[in-house]
Design an enzyme around this catalytic site. Structure first.
Site, PDB file in Angstrom:
ATOM      1  N   ASP A  29       0.822  -1.214   0.000  1.00  0.00           N
ATOM      2  CA  ASP A  29       0.000   0.000   0.000  1.00  0.00           C
ATOM      3  C   ASP A  29       0.857   1.266   0.000  1.00  0.00           C
ATOM      4  OD1 ASP A  29      -2.296   1.460   0.034  1.00  0.00           O
ATOM      5  OD2 ASP A  29      -2.718   1.173   2.158  1.00  0.00           O
ATOM      6  N   ASN A  77     -10.639  -3.292  -6.251  1.00  0.00           N
ATOM      7  CA  ASN A  77      -9.859  -2.304  -7.009  1.00  0.00           C
ATOM      8  C   ASN A  77     -10.463  -1.974  -8.374  1.00  0.00           C
ATOM      9  OD1 ASN A  77      -6.587  -3.359  -5.725  1.00  0.00           O
ATOM     10  ND2 ASN A  77      -7.945  -1.740  -5.004  1.00  0.00           N
TER      11      ASN A  77
HETATM   12  C1  FPP Z   1      -2.287  -0.026  -3.241  1.00  0.00           C
HETATM   13  O1  FPP Z   1      -1.731   1.282  -3.138  1.00  0.00           O
HETATM   14  C2  FPP Z   1      -1.619  -0.717  -4.317  1.00  0.00           C
HETATM   15  C3  FPP Z   1      -2.242  -1.342  -5.344  1.00  0.00           C
HETATM   16  C4  FPP Z   1      -3.696  -1.407  -5.508  1.00  0.00           C
HETATM   17  C5  FPP Z   1      -1.455  -1.971  -6.425  1.00  0.00           C
HETATM   18  C6  FPP Z   1      -0.241  -2.740  -5.989  1.00  0.00           C
HETATM   19  C7  FPP Z   1       0.502  -3.183  -7.181  1.00  0.00           C
HETATM   20  C8  FPP Z   1       1.825  -3.163  -7.313  1.00  0.00           C
HETATM   21  C9  FPP Z   1       2.774  -2.770  -6.241  1.00  0.00           C
HETATM   22  C10 FPP Z   1       2.441  -3.597  -8.594  1.00  0.00           C
HETATM   23  C11 FPP Z   1       2.575  -5.079  -8.613  1.00  0.00           C
HETATM   24  C12 FPP Z   1       3.145  -5.517  -9.871  1.00  0.00           C
HETATM   25  C13 FPP Z   1       3.165  -6.790 -10.307  1.00  0.00           C
HETATM   26  C14 FPP Z   1       3.821  -7.054 -11.583  1.00  0.00           C
HETATM   27  C15 FPP Z   1       2.537  -7.905  -9.585  1.00  0.00           C
HETATM   28  P1  FPP Z   1      -2.638   2.530  -3.470  1.00  0.00           P
HETATM   29  O2  FPP Z   1      -2.623   2.766  -4.924  1.00  0.00           O
HETATM   30  O3  FPP Z   1      -4.007   2.337  -2.885  1.00  0.00           O
HETATM   31  O4  FPP Z   1      -1.869   3.672  -2.715  1.00  0.00           O
HETATM   32  P2  FPP Z   1      -2.525   4.910  -1.961  1.00  0.00           P
HETATM   33  O5  FPP Z   1      -3.274   4.348  -0.781  1.00  0.00           O
HETATM   34  O6  FPP Z   1      -1.345   5.717  -1.556  1.00  0.00           O
HETATM   35  O7  FPP Z   1      -3.415   5.608  -2.939  1.00  0.00           O
END
Ligand code: FPP
Length: 251
Positions: A29, A77
């Site tokens: 996250d 998501n």
């Molecule tokens: C949550 O942070 C993160 C995600 C929904 C996506 C996680 C994916 C990756 C790290 C890439 C993985 C890649 C592969 C190839 C498997 P957020 O976007 O909700 O962050 P925020 O809370 O700061 O908005």
């Protein structure tokens, strides 16, 4: 008792090698906030998050972790803007081969957890091929599980449906449904339950991740945004885990 070894310096932590968590699960996250802080699009944060995944996976297996489960895309998501969803799917297509190369090199089997029916067809073909590429390493007991269109409740619903079919077909009696039977119908049937669940970025909730499996997991939260999460942060989380007394409901 679990031994806590002293921290030698900011970036060097001496861990008890006999008490490394077998299975670590991570909610990756904070990518969006990391990007915003730098005036970048959220997608840049996810790209940086993928780099961190590579770095942390490498270090986790070096430390002796056997199973690593990472939350890459949840069943919730899909509510994100279409552009961000498409970008995340494209990021997976782009980065998975490199991640699987690394796992192949380390003799780690890669598995994808979640409902594939809603994923784009080319991505489904890719994850099937990538699983097949590393399947021979399943016998090592080392796994990288990538949760993609995964939801803990959705997983339990699908397990219940499968079990109901077996009962209907007289393969299983209702009395024979045990916790082990339920676990064996989950996406994680090949791994023990997670010992440690990590959530960086300051949020303190489970967000539909491994609901059944985390019944007795130790939880670790910190304020570091996932793209900034370092090898030393992983070691700090493990050190904290090593200081916990796990009683599984006993005394
Ligand atoms: C949550 O942070 C993160 C995600 C929904 C996506 C996680 C994916 C990756 C790290 C890439 C993985 C890649 C592969 C190839 C498997 P957020 O976007 O909700 O962050 P925020 O809370 O700061 O908005």
């Amino acid at each position: 008792m679990f031994g806590i070894r002293k921290r030698q310096s900011k970036n060097h932590i001496e861990l008890d090698k006999n008490n490394i968590p077998c299975h670590i699960a991570i909610i990756m996250d904070g990518n969006g906030r990391w990007a915003k802080k730098r005036g970048l699009p959220r997608t840049a944060g996810h790209g940086a998050g993928a780099d961190t995944l590579v770095k942390i996976a490498r270090h986790a297996y070096d430390l002796g972790v056997k199973c690593l489960t990472v939350y890459a895309f949840s069943t919730e998501n899909w509510k994100r803007p279409e552009e961000e969803v498409n970008n995340l799917m494209n990021l997976c297509m782009k980065r998975l081969p490199q991640i699987v190369d690394l796992m192949e090199h380390r003799k780690v089997a890669v598995r994808f957890l979640g409902d594939r029916s809603r994923l784009p067809e080319p991505l489904v073909r890719m994850i099937e091929a990538e699983e097949a590429r590393t399947e021979e390493f399943a016998k090592t007991g080392c796994f990288l599980n990538i949760a993609l269109n995964y939801g803990g409740r959705d997983e339990i619903v699908s397990a219940v449906r499968e079990i109901a079919v077996r009962v209907k077909e007289n393969e299983l009696s209702p009395e024979a449904i045990t916790e082990e039977v339920i676990s064996s119908h989950l996406y994680t049937a090949h791994c023990p339950d997670p010992d440690l669940v990590l959530r960086p970025s300051g949020e303190i909730r489970i967000s539909n991740f491994l609901l059944w499996q985390s019944a007795y997991s130790e939880f670790y939260y910190d304020n570091i945004l996932w793209p900034d999460f370092s090898e030393a942060d992983l070691e700090r989380a493990i050190l904290t885990y090593q200081g916990r007394s796990r009683r599984f409901g006993g005394v």
